[in-house]
Motif scaffolding. Structure first.
Motif, mmCIF file in Angstrom:
data_model
loop_
_atom_site.group_PDB
_atom_site.id
_atom_site.type_symbol
_atom_site.label_atom_id
_atom_site.label_comp_id
_atom_site.label_asym_id
_atom_site.label_seq_id
_atom_site.Cartn_x
_atom_site.Cartn_y
_atom_site.Cartn_z
ATOM 1 N N ARG A 24 2.794 2.299 2.057
ATOM 2 C CA ARG A 24 1.344 2.525 2.127
ATOM 3 C C ARG A 24 0.833 2.400 3.556
ATOM 4 N NH1 ARG A 24 -2.189 0.990 -1.985
ATOM 5 N NH2 ARG A 24 -0.382 1.230 -3.350
ATOM 6 N N GLY A 25 1.310 1.392 4.270
ATOM 7 C CA GLY A 25 0.827 1.173 5.635
ATOM 8 C C GLY A 25 1.189 2.307 6.571
ATOM 9 N N ARG A 26 2.434 2.780 6.507
ATOM 10 C CA ARG A 26 2.833 3.874 7.385
ATOM 11 C C ARG A 26 2.114 5.163 7.017
ATOM 12 N NH1 ARG A 26 9.092 4.384 8.719
ATOM 13 N NH2 ARG A 26 8.126 5.969 10.033
ATOM 14 N N GLY A 27 1.911 5.399 5.718
ATOM 15 C CA GLY A 27 1.167 6.579 5.308
ATOM 16 C C GLY A 27 -0.274 6.531 5.775
ATOM 17 N N MET A 28 -0.888 5.357 5.686
ATOM 18 C CA MET A 28 -2.271 5.202 6.128
ATOM 19 C C MET A 28 -2.386 5.387 7.639
ATOM 20 S SD MET A 28 -4.742 1.911 5.593
ATOM 21 C CE MET A 28 -4.711 2.164 3.813
ATOM 22 N N LEU A 29 -1.412 4.871 8.369
ATOM 23 C CA LEU A 29 -1.434 5.008 9.819
ATOM 24 C C LEU A 29 -1.391 6.481 10.213
ATOM 25 C CD1 LEU A 29 -1.427 2.999 12.212
ATOM 26 C CD2 LEU A 29 1.045 3.288 12.297
ATOM 27 N N ALA A 30 -0.535 7.250 9.561
ATOM 28 C CA ALA A 30 -0.450 8.678 9.859
ATOM 29 C C ALA A 30 -1.741 9.398 9.495
ATOM 30 C CB ALA A 30 0.737 9.288 9.109
#
Length: 326
Positions: free
Chosen positions: A75-81
């Motif tokens: 979730r965190g990496r997807g949100m960052l992108a």
């Protein structure tokens, strides 16, 4: 926002400690080889001692593959992108929430590690000393805005460069400048439940910080969701921010718990450990830990590290002893 009135001392033992991700290798190091006793015995003494030291270090850094860890990283990496394509006022924040011992802090650390390595892979030419991809701070108890900014200053500069008697804007200026110049992409605020729950003041403090770090995605690690405490900013002065939540909970006895133990078992590097031992202890370990990965993890790491060069296996006796010591 009001300035801090008067001077208060921030004792050295209370100053925040942060992991310097710039010391982390660009790629995940391979675990030590699984050697036989005969192969280890035939090694030169120095090589054998180095291998044992590598095995202890490996066991001390074991991360249990709990669902909250996987979900937080994904979730965190997807949100960052996604946030790179959004205006600062539209960016949601990530909230990792749950009771003590459920793996929230481990999940946030693994997210930080993943973000740092992804940035290093994406920008290999950029020198590591010039980047602050991720910053993590732990909120001190009953924190107001000044305490949060002071924590930020200590996390960014050596203690001798931070004065505790400066007005808020003066104290905040250097760390905010450094972080913005470095293009910090993620700020993790651990123990966010410590923010003073006089909601208006706490929310205002976080709005103030978020608005001054427009390139960052914020992650709040807290025992209670934002609507129950003042731990997360629902809005900012410039728009609406909504949380994306990862809930950490004790694992029930079942497939997730059994898979966690099977994965952990496969990561052990011990000469006499029988594969499947942890899986055979699944019910005992669940009963002893209540399904809390934050209880099992430290015990398993300690037992496995202590077994190197001694028993060379981990069983119920070693785990029970480690659980009692933790």
């Amino acid at each position: 926002m009001p300035d801090h009135n008067g001077s208060t001392h921030f004792p050295a033992e209370e100053r925040p400690t942060t992991f310097d991700w710039r010391e982390l290798p660009a790629n995940e190091p391979a675990p030590p080889a699984q050697l036989t006793r005969h192969r280890l015995a035939t090694m030169p003494a120095a090589e054998r001692e180095a291998h044992d030291a590598a095995r202890r270090a490996h066991h001390k850094q074991l991360v249990l593959s709990a669902p909250v860890v996987r979900h937080a990283v994904t979730r965190g990496r997807g949100m960052l992108a996604a946030n790179r394509r959004l205006r600062p006022s539209e960016r949601p924040f990530l909230e990792i929430t749950g009771p003590a011992g459920t793996g929230k802090t481990v999940a946030s650390l693994e997210l930080e590690r993943a973000v740092w390595r992804a940035d290093l892979a994406r920008n290999p030419v950029r020198g590591p000393d010039n980047r602050i991809t991720v910053l993590s701070i732990a909120v001190p108890p009953a924190a107001d805005l000044y305490a949060v900014v002071r924590t930020l200053a200590y996390a960014t500069f050596p203690p001798e460069f931070v004065r505790d008697d400066e007005p808020l804007e003066v104290l905040a200026g250097p760390p905010l400048h450094v972080l913005n110049q470095a293009g910090v992409s993620m700020v993790v605020i651990d123990q966010a439940e410590h923010l003073a729950p006089s909601a208006a003041a706490a929310h205002a403090a976080l709005h103030w910080l978020v608005d001054r770090l427009p390139t960052a995605t914020f992650v709040y690690v807290t025992r209670a969701p934002a609507e129950q405490t003042a731990s997360g900013p629902a809005t900012t002065s410039s728009g609406r921010r909504l949380p994306s939540r990862v809930a950490a909970v004790p694992l029930t006895y079942g497939p997730d718990w059994q898979q966690l133990l099977a994965t952990a078992d496969s990561q052990l590097r011990l000469l006499d450990h029988t594969p499947g031992t942890l899986a055979s202890l699944d019910r005992q370990l669940h009963q002893a830990t209540g399904g809390l990965v934050g209880v099992l993890g430290p015990a398993l790491r300690a037992a496995a590290a202590d077994a190197v060069g001694t028993t060379e296996h981990v069983g119920w006796e070693a785990l029970e002893h480690a659980l009692l010591d933790s």
